[in-house]
Design a protein around this motif. Structure first.
Motif, PDB file in Angstrom:
ATOM      1  N   ILE A  60     106.150  49.530  22.340  1.00 30.84           N
ATOM      2  CA  ILE A  60     105.352  48.834  23.352  1.00 30.84           C
ATOM      3  C   ILE A  60     105.960  49.166  24.719  1.00 30.84           C
ATOM      4  CG2 ILE A  60     104.509  46.629  24.234  1.00 30.84           C
ATOM      5  CD1 ILE A  60     104.713  45.467  21.471  1.00 30.84           C
ATOM      6  N   PRO A  61     105.381  50.123  25.434  1.00 34.05           N
ATOM      7  CA  PRO A  61     105.939  50.490  26.748  1.00 34.05           C
ATOM      8  C   PRO A  61     105.861  49.327  27.729  1.00 34.05           C
ATOM      9  CG  PRO A  61     104.384  52.140  25.940  1.00 34.05           C
ATOM     10  CD  PRO A  61     104.227  50.948  25.059  1.00 34.05           C
ATOM     11  N   PRO A  62     106.842  49.183  28.579  1.00 35.41           N
ATOM     12  CA  PRO A  62     106.780  48.123  29.595  1.00 35.41           C
ATOM     13  C   PRO A  62     105.701  48.447  30.618  1.00 35.41           C
ATOM     14  CG  PRO A  62     108.672  49.539  29.985  1.00 35.41           C
ATOM     15  CD  PRO A  62     108.085  49.978  28.682  1.00 35.41           C
ATOM     16  N   PRO A  63     105.049  47.423  31.147  1.00 33.57           N
ATOM     17  CA  PRO A  63     103.934  47.671  32.068  1.00 33.57           C
ATOM     18  C   PRO A  63     104.369  47.787  33.510  1.00 33.57           C
ATOM     19  CG  PRO A  63     104.082  45.344  31.626  1.00 33.57           C
ATOM     20  CD  PRO A  63     105.198  45.984  30.832  1.00 33.57           C
ATOM     21  N   ILE A  64     103.478  48.354  34.301  1.00 33.58           N
ATOM     22  CA  ILE A  64     103.594  48.323  35.759  1.00 33.58           C
ATOM     23  C   ILE A  64     102.543  47.348  36.275  1.00 33.58           C
ATOM     24  CG2 ILE A  64     103.434  49.646  37.897  1.00 33.58           C
ATOM     25  CD1 ILE A  64     105.793  50.432  36.131  1.00 33.58           C
ATOM     26  N   ASP A  65     102.962  46.330  36.983  1.00 25.77           N
ATOM     27  CA  ASP A  65     102.018  45.415  37.616  1.00 25.77           C
ATOM     28  C   ASP A  65     101.571  46.077  38.918  1.00 25.77           C
ATOM     29  OD1 ASP A  65     100.577  43.397  38.761  1.00 25.77           O
ATOM     30  OD2 ASP A  65     102.076  41.832  38.448  1.00 25.77           O
ATOM     31  N   ALA A  66     100.552  46.940  38.795  1.00 21.46           N
ATOM     32  CA  ALA A  66     100.155  47.779  39.928  1.00 21.46           C
ATOM     33  C   ALA A  66      99.768  46.970  41.169  1.00 21.46           C
ATOM     34  CB  ALA A  66      99.025  48.718  39.509  1.00 21.46           C
ATOM     35  N   PRO A  67      98.940  45.921  41.049  1.00 20.64           N
ATOM     36  CA  PRO A  67      98.603  45.166  42.265  1.00 20.64           C
ATOM     37  C   PRO A  67      99.820  44.566  42.952  1.00 20.64           C
ATOM     38  CG  PRO A  67      97.044  44.667  40.515  1.00 20.64           C
ATOM     39  CD  PRO A  67      98.144  45.473  39.887  1.00 20.64           C
ATOM     40  N   ALA A  68     100.792  44.098  42.158  1.00 21.21           N
ATOM     41  CA  ALA A  68     101.996  43.528  42.764  1.00 21.21           C
ATOM     42  C   ALA A  68     102.840  44.623  43.399  1.00 21.21           C
ATOM     43  CB  ALA A  68     102.803  42.781  41.710  1.00 21.21           C
TER      44      ALA A  68
ATOM     45  N   ARG B   3      85.597  44.888  37.749  1.00 25.69           N
ATOM     46  CA  ARG B   3      86.335  45.502  36.623  1.00 25.69           C
ATOM     47  C   ARG B   3      86.905  46.866  37.029  1.00 25.69           C
ATOM     48  NH1 ARG B   3      83.966  47.288  32.660  1.00 25.69           N
ATOM     49  NH2 ARG B   3      81.852  47.475  33.471  1.00 25.69           N
ATOM     50  N   LEU B   4      87.410  46.936  38.222  1.00 24.23           N
ATOM     51  CA  LEU B   4      87.882  48.208  38.781  1.00 24.23           C
ATOM     52  C   LEU B   4      88.898  48.926  37.883  1.00 24.23           C
ATOM     53  CD1 LEU B   4      88.711  48.920  42.493  1.00 24.23           C
ATOM     54  CD2 LEU B   4      90.292  49.617  40.719  1.00 24.23           C
ATOM     55  N   PRO B   5      89.921  48.253  37.346  1.00 26.94           N
ATOM     56  CA  PRO B   5      90.927  48.990  36.564  1.00 26.94           C
ATOM     57  C   PRO B   5      90.387  49.619  35.284  1.00 26.94           C
ATOM     58  CG  PRO B   5      91.747  46.821  37.228  1.00 26.94           C
ATOM     59  CD  PRO B   5      90.285  46.833  37.501  1.00 26.94           C
ATOM     60  N   GLU B   6      89.257  49.123  34.799  1.00 26.67           N
ATOM     61  CA  GLU B   6      88.726  49.615  33.529  1.00 26.67           C
ATOM     62  C   GLU B   6      87.803  50.823  33.691  1.00 26.67           C
ATOM     63  OE1 GLU B   6      86.841  46.318  31.533  1.00 26.67           O
ATOM     64  OE2 GLU B   6      88.254  44.911  32.445  1.00 26.67           O
ATOM     65  N   ARG B   7      87.422  51.144  34.895  1.00 28.29           N
ATOM     66  CA  ARG B   7      86.427  52.195  35.118  1.00 28.29           C
ATOM     67  C   ARG B   7      87.026  53.590  34.933  1.00 28.29           C
ATOM     68  NH1 ARG B   7      81.236  49.812  36.218  1.00 28.29           N
ATOM     69  NH2 ARG B   7      81.639  47.783  37.165  1.00 28.29           N
ATOM     70  N   ASP B   8      86.141  54.532  34.583  1.00 28.85           N
ATOM     71  CA  ASP B   8      86.576  55.928  34.454  1.00 28.85           C
ATOM     72  C   ASP B   8      86.834  56.559  35.822  1.00 28.85           C
ATOM     73  OD1 ASP B   8      86.213  55.755  31.688  1.00 28.85           O
ATOM     74  OD2 ASP B   8      84.115  56.392  31.837  1.00 28.85           O
ATOM     75  N   LEU B   9      86.050  56.159  36.817  1.00 28.27           N
ATOM     76  CA  LEU B   9      86.161  56.732  38.156  1.00 28.27           C
ATOM     77  C   LEU B   9      85.791  55.671  39.171  1.00 28.27           C
ATOM     78  CD1 LEU B   9      86.543  59.257  39.990  1.00 28.27           C
ATOM     79  CD2 LEU B   9      84.097  59.692  39.713  1.00 28.27           C
TER      80      LEU B   9
ATOM     81  N   ARG C 205      97.366  58.325  36.176  1.00 26.89           N
ATOM     82  CA  ARG C 205      97.360  57.168  37.081  1.00 26.89           C
ATOM     83  C   ARG C 205      96.586  56.012  36.461  1.00 26.89           C
ATOM     84  NH1 ARG C 205      93.962  55.502  41.236  1.00 26.89           N
ATOM     85  NH2 ARG C 205      94.993  54.369  42.929  1.00 26.89           N
ATOM     86  N   HIS C 206      95.464  56.327  35.823  1.00 27.52           N
ATOM     87  CA  HIS C 206      94.695  55.279  35.157  1.00 27.52           C
ATOM     88  C   HIS C 206      95.527  54.622  34.058  1.00 27.52           C
ATOM     89  CE1 HIS C 206      90.317  56.559  36.322  1.00 27.52           C
ATOM     90  NE2 HIS C 206      91.101  56.383  37.363  1.00 27.52           N
ATOM     91  N   ASP C 207      96.285  55.426  33.323  1.00 22.48           N
ATOM     92  CA  ASP C 207      97.147  54.867  32.277  1.00 22.48           C
ATOM     93  C   ASP C 207      98.112  53.835  32.864  1.00 22.48           C
ATOM     94  OD1 ASP C 207      95.989  56.365  30.298  1.00 22.48           O
ATOM     95  OD2 ASP C 207      97.510  57.951  30.341  1.00 22.48           O
ATOM     96  N   VAL C 208      98.704  54.185  33.998  1.00 21.57           N
ATOM     97  CA  VAL C 208      99.650  53.268  34.637  1.00 21.57           C
ATOM     98  C   VAL C 208      98.930  52.023  35.154  1.00 21.57           C
ATOM     99  CG1 VAL C 208     101.213  52.975  36.607  1.00 21.57           C
ATOM    100  CG2 VAL C 208     101.313  55.066  35.236  1.00 21.57           C
ATOM    101  N   MET C 209      97.770  52.205  35.761  1.00 23.14           N
ATOM    102  CA  MET C 209      97.035  51.078  36.322  1.00 23.14           C
ATOM    103  C   MET C 209      96.592  50.093  35.239  1.00 23.14           C
ATOM    104  SD  MET C 209      96.994  51.611  39.611  1.00 23.14           S
ATOM    105  CE  MET C 209      95.648  50.706  40.351  1.00 23.14           C
ATOM    106  N   ARG C 210      96.390  50.597  34.027  1.00 25.83           N
ATOM    107  CA  ARG C 210      95.931  49.743  32.924  1.00 25.83           C
ATOM    108  C   ARG C 210      97.073  49.274  32.034  1.00 25.83           C
ATOM    109  NH1 ARG C 210      91.293  54.208  31.609  1.00 25.83           N
ATOM    110  NH2 ARG C 210      89.867  53.675  33.308  1.00 25.83           N
ATOM    111  N   SER C 211      98.301  49.608  32.411  1.00 20.89           N
ATOM    112  CA  SER C 211      99.428  49.347  31.513  1.00 20.89           C
ATOM    113  C   SER C 211      99.662  47.856  31.286  1.00 20.89           C
ATOM    114  CB  SER C 211     100.700  50.017  32.039  1.00 20.89           C
ATOM    115  OG  SER C 211     101.083  49.486  33.301  1.00 20.89           O
ATOM    116  N   MET C 212      99.411  47.018  32.278  1.00 20.22           N
ATOM    117  CA  MET C 212      99.607  45.587  32.090  1.00 20.22           C
ATOM    118  C   MET C 212      98.622  45.034  31.072  1.00 20.22           C
ATOM    119  SD  MET C 212     101.414  42.954  32.782  1.00 20.22           S
ATOM    120  CE  MET C 212     102.336  43.253  34.301  1.00 20.22           C
ATOM    121  N   THR C 213      97.378  45.484  31.141  1.00 19.37           N
ATOM    122  CA  THR C 213      96.375  45.041  30.163  1.00 19.37           C
ATOM    123  C   THR C 213      96.769  45.474  28.759  1.00 19.37           C
ATOM    124  OG1 THR C 213      94.595  45.129  31.796  1.00 19.37           O
ATOM    125  CG2 THR C 213      93.953  45.227  29.483  1.00 19.37           C
TER     126      THR C 213
END
Length: 308
Positions: free
Chosen positions: A98-106, A122-128, A287-295
């Motif tokens: 379980i990789p640790p997440p990045i809280d991107a907004p914070a 639902r911005l973080p979930e979008r493809d583009l 980048r999307h992977d990182v942005m969604r890591s907290m979810t």
């Protein structure tokens, strides 16, 4: 520890089985585990003293103790899983990564207003995600961006188009008309769920800081203007290292030469393909992977909690 842990359904241990900063705790937990072996134990083994050259424990790897059975082991990377498996003899399939997440907004210090828009769309979930930072005026040609989004939807790309949409102080009635046309065009193209006119969401024009925050969250700044005197949004995007796709007009050439990508904005399919290429670029995908890591982190923890 026994009276504290006896009433628990699950006991989660962080590092204490594999890190020797408190050997008394490690020994005590092993003893408790022998008594409370009917409980569900989860051991987070993020660090391994025996795998580090910087831990002053003689022959730590050679004397690595056998790990208790009946425990769910969790590590933070495939590398750690290999190390733990090699040291302990536990098979790989018994160790969860379980990789640790990045809280991107914070981390990016995203403000409340931008967070509100990101959550509503639902911005973080979008493809583009595409930002059009412009007032509602005819020469901005926001409708061309909407047509590109419709084309991307037809290709299966879940796109979000954010339009700042401030009203012109000089021609408010024109801006009001264009806002109405945008809503109507969204319904006609079937992309209402893919378009966000921020002035509708906030009941006002977004703050300057909100535009900056959303630009840093988006994958692309798109500027299909027919004419401009300069092109400040291009400079703002350059400062944030956000890709720019724009019309091939003299002002944009002057501002973004060597950085922006210029397209025939009247050719919807060409624009859509350029946008799709950006969405598929390896750095954007990562980048999307990182942005969604907290979810993903929350989902992984929930699965772990619910395991039998």
């Amino acid at each position: 520890l026994l009276p504290v842990l006896a009433g628990q359904d699950q006991i989660w241990v962080h590092n204490a089985f594999t890190v020797y900063l408190n050997p008394f705790l490690t020994v005590a937990l092993r003893g408790v585990l022998g008594v409370l072996n009917s409980k569900r134990w989860v051991a987070f083994c993020h660090d391994l003293s025996a795998a580090s050259r910087y831990v002053d424990v003689p022959d730590a790897a050679a004397n690595f103790p056998s790990m208790p059975h009946g425990v769910r082991y969790v590590v933070l990377s495939a590398v750690r899983r290999q190390e733990l498996a090699a040291l302990s003899g536990i098979s790989d399939n018994e160790i969860v990564v379980i990789p640790p997440p990045i809280d991107a907004p914070a981390w990016l210090e995203i403000g409340d207003e931008a967070r509100q828009i990101a959550a509503a769309t639902r911005l973080p979930e979008r493809d583009l995600t595409i930002l059009v930072p412009s007032k509602l005026l005819p020469h901005k040609r926001v409708e061309l961006a909407m047509e590109a989004v419709a084309a991307l939807k037809g290709r299966g790309v879940d796109t979000l188009l954010l339009v700042t949409g401030a009203s012109s102080p000089h021609e408010p009635e024109v801006s009001q008309r264009i806002a109405h046309e945008i809503r109507a065009l969204g319904r006609h193209l079937g992309v209402e769920e893919h378009i966000c006119l921020m002035t509708n969401t906030l009941d006002r024009a977004p703050a300057r800081e909100t535009v900056r925050d959303l630009m840093s969250l988006c994958d692309l700044v798109y500027l299909p203007s027919a004419e401009e005197g300069y092109g400040i949004p291009i400079g703002e995007a350059i400062a944030l290292r956000v890709p720019v796709l724009c019309s091939d007009i003299p002002a944009f050439r002057e501002t973004g030469e060597g950085y922006a990508t210029y397209v025939d904005v009247d050719d919807t399919m060409t624009v859509a393909e350029a946008m799709r290429s950006i969405a598929c670029a390896p750095d954007v995908v990562r980048r999307h992977d990182v942005m969604r890591s907290m979810t993903r982190f929350r989902e992984a923890l929930l699965r772990l909690v619910r395991e039998p």
